[in-house]
Enzyme design. Structure first.
Site, PDB file in Angstrom:
ATOM      1  N   LYS A  90      10.753   3.010  -6.865  1.00  0.00           N
ATOM      2  CA  LYS A  90      11.161   2.585  -7.892  1.00  0.00           C
ATOM      3  C   LYS A  90      11.641   3.276  -9.257  1.00  0.00           C
ATOM      4  O   LYS A  90      10.695   4.502  -9.467  1.00  0.00           O
ATOM      5  CB  LYS A  90      11.500   0.777  -8.291  1.00  0.00           C
ATOM      6  CG  LYS A  90       9.974   0.563  -8.988  1.00  0.00           C
ATOM      7  CD  LYS A  90      10.395   0.951 -10.521  1.00  0.00           C
ATOM      8  CE  LYS A  90       8.701   0.429 -11.539  1.00  0.00           C
ATOM      9  NZ  LYS A  90       7.465   1.624 -12.380  1.00  0.00           N
TER      10      LYS A  90
ATOM     11  N   PRO B  72       5.095   9.798  -4.796  1.00  0.00           N
ATOM     12  CA  PRO B  72       3.622  10.058  -6.111  1.00  0.00           C
ATOM     13  C   PRO B  72       2.370   9.061  -6.159  1.00  0.00           C
ATOM     14  O   PRO B  72       3.371   7.943  -6.364  1.00  0.00           O
ATOM     15  CB  PRO B  72       3.972  10.883  -6.001  1.00  0.00           C
ATOM     16  CG  PRO B  72       5.603  11.377  -6.267  1.00  0.00           C
ATOM     17  CD  PRO B  72       6.048  10.741  -5.704  1.00  0.00           C
TER      18      PRO B  72
ATOM     19  N   ALA C 229       0.152   6.946  -8.328  1.00  0.00           N
ATOM     20  CA  ALA C 229       0.496   6.071  -9.812  1.00  0.00           C
ATOM     21  C   ALA C 229       1.177   6.938 -10.239  1.00  0.00           C
ATOM     22  O   ALA C 229       0.988   8.016 -11.488  1.00  0.00           O
ATOM     23  CB  ALA C 229      -1.043   7.105  -9.932  1.00  0.00           C
TER      24      ALA C 229
ATOM     25  N   ASP D  56       5.918  -5.529  -9.760  1.00  0.00           N
ATOM     26  CA  ASP D  56       6.887  -4.967  -8.890  1.00  0.00           C
ATOM     27  C   ASP D  56       6.875  -5.886  -7.874  1.00  0.00           C
ATOM     28  O   ASP D  56       7.690  -5.360  -8.209  1.00  0.00           O
ATOM     29  CB  ASP D  56       6.113  -4.507  -9.043  1.00  0.00           C
ATOM     30  CG  ASP D  56       6.487  -3.273 -10.790  1.00  0.00           C
ATOM     31  OD1 ASP D  56       7.030  -3.882 -11.419  1.00  0.00           O
ATOM     32  OD2 ASP D  56       6.109  -2.257 -10.902  1.00  0.00           O
TER      33      ASP D  56
HETATM   34  P1  ATP Z   1       2.997   1.122 -11.587  1.00  0.00           P
HETATM   35  O1  ATP Z   1       5.028   1.251 -11.375  1.00  0.00           O
HETATM   36  O2  ATP Z   1       4.365  -0.765  -9.685  1.00  0.00           O
HETATM   37  O3  ATP Z   1       2.541   1.231 -11.847  1.00  0.00           O
HETATM   38  P2  ATP Z   1       2.920   3.506  -9.969  1.00  0.00           P
HETATM   39  O4  ATP Z   1       3.463   4.325  -8.786  1.00  0.00           O
HETATM   40  O5  ATP Z   1       2.107   3.725 -11.178  1.00  0.00           O
HETATM   41  O6  ATP Z   1       2.502   1.682  -9.362  1.00  0.00           O
HETATM   42  P3  ATP Z   1       0.702   3.629  -7.454  1.00  0.00           P
HETATM   43  O7  ATP Z   1       1.607   4.811  -6.372  1.00  0.00           O
HETATM   44  O8  ATP Z   1       0.956   2.346  -6.982  1.00  0.00           O
HETATM   45  O9  ATP Z   1       0.855   3.553  -8.695  1.00  0.00           O
HETATM   46  O10 ATP Z   1      -0.920   3.779  -7.605  1.00  0.00           O
HETATM   47  C1  ATP Z   1      -1.638   3.632  -8.338  1.00  0.00           C
HETATM   48  C2  ATP Z   1      -3.590   3.255  -8.420  1.00  0.00           C
HETATM   49  O11 ATP Z   1      -3.549   2.084  -6.812  1.00  0.00           O
HETATM   50  C3  ATP Z   1      -3.854   4.242  -7.656  1.00  0.00           C
HETATM   51  O12 ATP Z   1      -4.606   5.603  -8.241  1.00  0.00           O
HETATM   52  C4  ATP Z   1      -4.492   4.308  -6.096  1.00  0.00           C
HETATM   53  O13 ATP Z   1      -5.627   3.643  -5.940  1.00  0.00           O
HETATM   54  C5  ATP Z   1      -3.891   2.354  -6.419  1.00  0.00           C
HETATM   55  N1  ATP Z   1      -3.452   1.610  -4.520  1.00  0.00           N
HETATM   56  C6  ATP Z   1      -3.811   0.522  -3.269  1.00  0.00           C
HETATM   57  N2  ATP Z   1      -3.079   1.064  -3.082  1.00  0.00           N
HETATM   58  C7  ATP Z   1      -2.360   1.136  -2.942  1.00  0.00           C
HETATM   59  C8  ATP Z   1      -1.135   1.959  -2.420  1.00  0.00           C
HETATM   60  N3  ATP Z   1      -1.042   1.340  -0.696  1.00  0.00           N
HETATM   61  N4  ATP Z   1      -0.500   3.176  -2.455  1.00  0.00           N
HETATM   62  C9  ATP Z   1      -0.722   3.880  -3.441  1.00  0.00           C
HETATM   63  N5  ATP Z   1      -1.995   3.182  -4.225  1.00  0.00           N
HETATM   64  C10 ATP Z   1      -2.124   2.483  -4.053  1.00  0.00           C
END
Ligand code: ATP
Length: 315
Positions: free
Chosen positions: A11, A99, A101, A141
């Site tokens: 998203k 990508p 985090a 989310d």
């Molecule tokens: P959001 O937008 O919901 O805040 P994000 O895109 O910023 O999420 P993610 O890609 O979900 O962040 O990753 C955040 C952290 O979660 C990463 O540092 C990773 O170590 C951990 N993590 C745990 N499970 C997963 C997963 N299935 N995919 C990606 N990261 C994961």
């Protein structure tokens, strides 16, 4: 052994406003969330053992109990113990394209896919709203990721009001591979710096959250006016993330300068920056120009587009 393959879309936030504090320690938010075509592929199958296993091809993603996909499977096992003992454990394989985090809800969409996949695997017949309620216990989310599309999200992001489907808008995304922004850090820092602007009165807080329903960006979405949507993009978290990461601030400025770009914003807590464009051709051209302006290969650049759905089962 029965198995399903699911598409788990990422998203972007078209709008993210921090309104105030909540008694549960989270922030009261008003957001507009938009599903995009960029997606992970999740394979989920019954295992012969009674255990949950996660495999992932991305080195930054943990495969232990901290993986959100694992936690979603563990939640289903705890909620439906009879099905768990009848069908056994699950093997979950994540092909990561989103990508990590990045502010793109990568983990949340994986968890949403696991909830949908296990519902099918164990023939539970749960409704979308029941799956969303389960997801909300794991992450704000996740309910959005189940249904996807274009949605107003309030509360801590779990109260959803779907908007009509948007006509396709093309997107260039950029994320520095070596940069990770912790969502918790971004919100904590925002509170430290801006809590004096928070609305304190509960009624005023709800009124402000409700106001997003009649706000300018929602009107632009209802009118399918991509240019006006782009003018109304907003993300309060830019106020803390951009000053901390000048590299991202510069990237955002370069995105905004490209021909055809309607608008630019950081997604969620970043560091992904996106630009909206009317056509695929313009998006591809903008990506090439951005690459020329930022030759650093650490910056991952992707072209994608808005879509109208969340988790999909492909087989
Ligand atoms: P959001 O937008 O919901 O805040 P994000 O895109 O910023 O999420 P993610 O890609 O979900 O962040 O990753 C955040 C952290 O979660 C990463 O540092 C990773 O170590 C951990 N993590 C745990 N499970 C997963 C997963 N299935 N995919 C990606 N990261 C994961």
């Amino acid at each position: 052994m029965p198995a399903y393959t699911l598409i788990a879309p990422a998203k972007i936030n078209l709008y993210l406003e921090i309104i105030g504090d909540r008694p549960d320690g989270f922030h009261e938010l008003a957001m507009i969330l938009q599903s995009i075509e960029l997606a992970d592929h999740i394979d989920i199958r019954s295992a012969s053992t009674e255990s949950i296993s996660v495999y992932c091809d991305h080195p930054q993603v943990p495969t232990d109990k901290s993986n959100l996909a694992y936690r979603a499977a563990a939640l289903m096992a705890a909620e439906f113990p009879q099905a768990f003992s009848k069908y056994g454990g699950v093997d979950i394989t994540i092909k990561k394209n989103i990508p990590v985090a990045a502010g793109l809800a990568g983990g949340s969409t994986n968890a949403a896919a696991v909830l949908v996949g296990i519902d099918l695997l164990w023939q539970l017949g749960l409704t979308q709203s029941e799956l969303a309620q389960l997801g909300a216990t794991l992450g704000s989310d996740i309910p959005f990721c189940v249904a996807g599309g274009t949605v107003i999200a309030t509360g801590r992001g779990e109260q959803l009001s779907p908007l009509p489907s948007l006509d396709t808008i093309y997107i260039v995304l950029g994320k520095y591979r070596s940069l990770e922004v912790s969502t918790a850090w971004a919100y904590k820092t925002y509170r430290q710096q801006f809590s004096d602007t928070y609305i304190r009165d509960t009624q005023d807080l709800l009124a402000r959250a409700n106001a997003v329903h009649s706000g300018a960006i929602v009107k632009a979405i209802l009118n399918q006016d991509a240019l006006e949507i782009a003018h109304q993009l907003h993300n309060d978290l830019e106020r803390v993330v951009l000053p901390e990461y000048p590299q991202v601030m510069e990237q955002r400025a370069i995105f905004a300068q490209q021909a055809g770009v309607l608008g630019t914003m950081m997604s969620g807590s970043g560091p992904t920056v996106f630009a909206l464009l009317p056509t695929l051709q313009q998006a591809e051209a903008a990506k090439q120009q951005i690459r020329k302006a930022i030759p650093n290969e650490d910056l991952e650049l992707l072209v994608t587009r808005t879509i109208t759905h969340g988790i999909r089962v492909t087989s």
